[in-house]
Scaffold this active site. Structure first.
Site, PDB file in Angstrom:
ATOM      1  N   GLY A 178       8.974  -2.091  -3.329  1.00  7.78           N
ATOM      2  CA  GLY A 178       8.167  -1.067  -2.667  1.00  7.78           C
ATOM      3  C   GLY A 178       6.676  -1.319  -2.774  1.00  7.78           C
ATOM      4  CB  CYS A 179       4.489  -3.274  -4.724  1.00 11.35           C
ATOM      5  SG  CYS A 179       5.133  -2.222  -6.013  1.00 11.35           S
TER       6      CYS A 179
END
Lengths: 405, 140
Positions: free
Chosen positions: B49-50
């Protein structure tokens, strides 16, 4: 007569706003373009005075809405110089258009058939074909790019054969801005009796496209990349191909007669337009095309090329800055990194300065893998941007570099 | 203890009015990050999610939880460094219960939206997950 930049900028109300207390500099045009007042007004006008469902109602409002929507189709047809209005299918956008063709194409694929796909495609022009291959046993073949991001046409020659059923390629790469020689690709493919689908999402508001002159089989784009609203786009297809292609979604509007024993489908373009369409979107799409027409694509392309050259020259003065796809035959997109700095760091600091750029993989993971990088900073310009804004960005990049090093 | 560590970070960031100074401080904090041993920079320790890569690892020693991390982006390193300063050395249960509003107070709140590419929310979630696992172990 010069490019009337001040007058043009005044058409885009969003350019007046501030971000983090700084005037907005919007360089994420390849993700989506901003909307001129004329397009916004068209949407408001439709909902305020004309809102009705189309193609069915006998009442005046429905007729007016239908006329406005179908007039938009004519504008799109003329803009891309399609031969027939029914060759223009309104869709929800580029991704929807590609899926529509890929879905129908499944019934034409046999095991071991091949689809050639460019290495620098957006994920939306890779995954639908992988899905079609998975269901049919067909195989995806990759047409590679060279170090400059240009498709290797010699390889295309060796990839094309009797097993090839389709070539899918973008007109302009979203990650790099490279303009692909689609004329040559189409000619080569047709030489083998192979159809070609071109994803034109990154080209439509920058390069004038004549689908008849190109002899392209399917050409696809989204309105929102061309100053139009989101959620609407188009699929152009040659009439005989679209007539043969099985429908995608079933529902109202796309049928001729429905019996429980069987249904017959409507003719083009309605066969592919099941359900109530994005009426406001279609009308807004038409307004966007009218707007672009008043400025002229040739003028837009020439001005944007000046912006590109200005940005390229300026950015190259920054030590360690590398541009990916550093060629001149491209749209106004600069995709770059500085040394080992992560694009996310540079983009975050630029954002704080009011400058909107895109960072990351740009939905083109194979391109980033090719260059062995986690992503790039992508500045993409439009005809309402200025050299002054570019100068501010270049200073901003230098400032970010100083902070990060 | 929880509040102390957080209060210290808040006061530190309050010294800077200018966003540039704040980010420079954040970048500086990234340099003090307790680095994860390179052998753990594997998919197992990566936080999804980064936009940048973040690796995070935790261990419990004498009833306290310690974190190590790294990232290929400098600002992300700063952000994870702030989180580690806030949580490292606390008991597992304290980390599970710890509030996270201090992030808003230091002006990193634009990074809080779940869709932001830096994955601040994912980092906090991962740290709390580690703590939850340790707390469950302790209670077993």
């Amino acid at each position: 007569m010069g490019f009337a930049i001040d007058k043009i900028r005044a058409d885009f109300p969003i350019l007046l706003r501030q971000v983090h207390n700084k005037p907005l500099i919007y360089f994420d045009n390849a993700a989506t373009s901003q909307k001129p007042q004329q397009v916004i007004d068209a949407l408001v006008h439709y909902y305020t005075y004309q809102n009705a469902n189309i193609h069915r109602g006998v009442h005046a409002l429905s007729q007016e809405a239908t006329d406005a929507y179908e007039r938009a189709r004519d504008l799109v047809k003329t803009f891309f110089n399609a031969r027939l209005r029914e060759e223009i299918i309104f869709t929800a956008g580029t991704t929807h258009s590609i899926n529509l063709v890929a879905h129908g194409f499944r019934s034409w694929l046999q095991p071991k058939d091949e689809i050639i796909v460019g290495q620098a495609e957006h994920h939306s022009n890779i995954v639908p074909w992988q899905m079609a291959c998975a269901l049919t046993g067909a195989v995806l073949k990759v047409l590679p790019i060279d170090e400059n991001g240009q498709l290797q046409l010699e390889t295309l020659k060796s990839l094309l054969g009797p097993q090839t059923k389709l070539v899918v390629v973008n007109h302009v790469s979203n990650a790099l801005g490279t303009i692909n020689p689609i004329e040559t690709i189409i000619e080569m493919a047709h030489g083998h009796g192979v159809q070609v689908l071109v994803d034109g999402a990154q080209a439509s508001s920058h390069i004038s496209v004549d689908v008849q002159a190109l002899d392209v089989d399917y050409y696809i784009t989204s309105a929102h990349k061309m100053c139009g609203p989101t959620g609407v786009g188009m699929l152009y297809g040659k009439k005989e191909l679209l007539e043969a292609l099985p429908p995608y979604q079933g529902g109202g509007e796309m049928i001729k007669e429905v019996y429980f024993e069987g249904t017959t489908y409507a003719g083009l373009p309605h066969k592919f337009e099941a359900g109530t369409p994005n009426i406001a979107g279609g009308i807004g799409f038409g307004a966007a095309i009218e707007y672009l027409n008043t400025i002229g694509l040739e003028e837009i392309a020439a001005y944007e090329h000046e912006l590109l050259m200005h940005a390229t020259q300026g950015l190259k003065q920054i030590e360690g800055l590398k541009i990916y796809g550093d060629i001149t035959h491209k749209t106004a997109v600069v995709s770059f990194n500085i040394g080992q700095l992560h694009p996310y760091d540079v983009g975050t600091l630029l954002d704080r300065m009011g400058i909107a750029v895109r960072t990351g993989q740009h939905c083109t993971q194979p391109v980033m893998d090719f260059y062995g990088i986690p992503g790039t900073v992508r500045a993409s310009f439009a005809f309402y941007n200025t050299k002054e804004e570019i100068d501010i960005m270049i200073k901003g990049v230098q400032r970010a570099v100083n902070m990060l090093q | 203890m929880i509040i102390e560590a957080q209060q210290e970070i808040i006061e530190e960031f309050a010294l800077f009015d200018d966003w540039m100074d704040k980010y420079e401080h954040l970048i500086g904090l990234g340099k003090t990050l307790p680095l994860i041993d390179p052998q753990f920079k594997t998919d197992q320790y990566i936080i999804k999610g980064c936009q940048s890569k973040v690796w995070l690892r935790a261990e419990q020693q004498d009833g306290r939880v310690y974190f190590w991390a790294d990232s290929d982006a400098i600002i992300t390193k700063g952000i994870v460094s702030v989180l580690i300063r806030a949580f490292s050395g606390l008991s597992a249960q304290d980390i599970v219960n710890a509030p996270t509003d201090f992030i808003k107070e230091i002006g990193l709140n634009d990074h809080l939206s779940p869709t932001r590419a830096n994955g601040l929310v994912s980092m906090i979630k991962q740290m709390k997950l580690y703590a939850t696992a340790f707390a469950a172990q302790n209670n077993a």
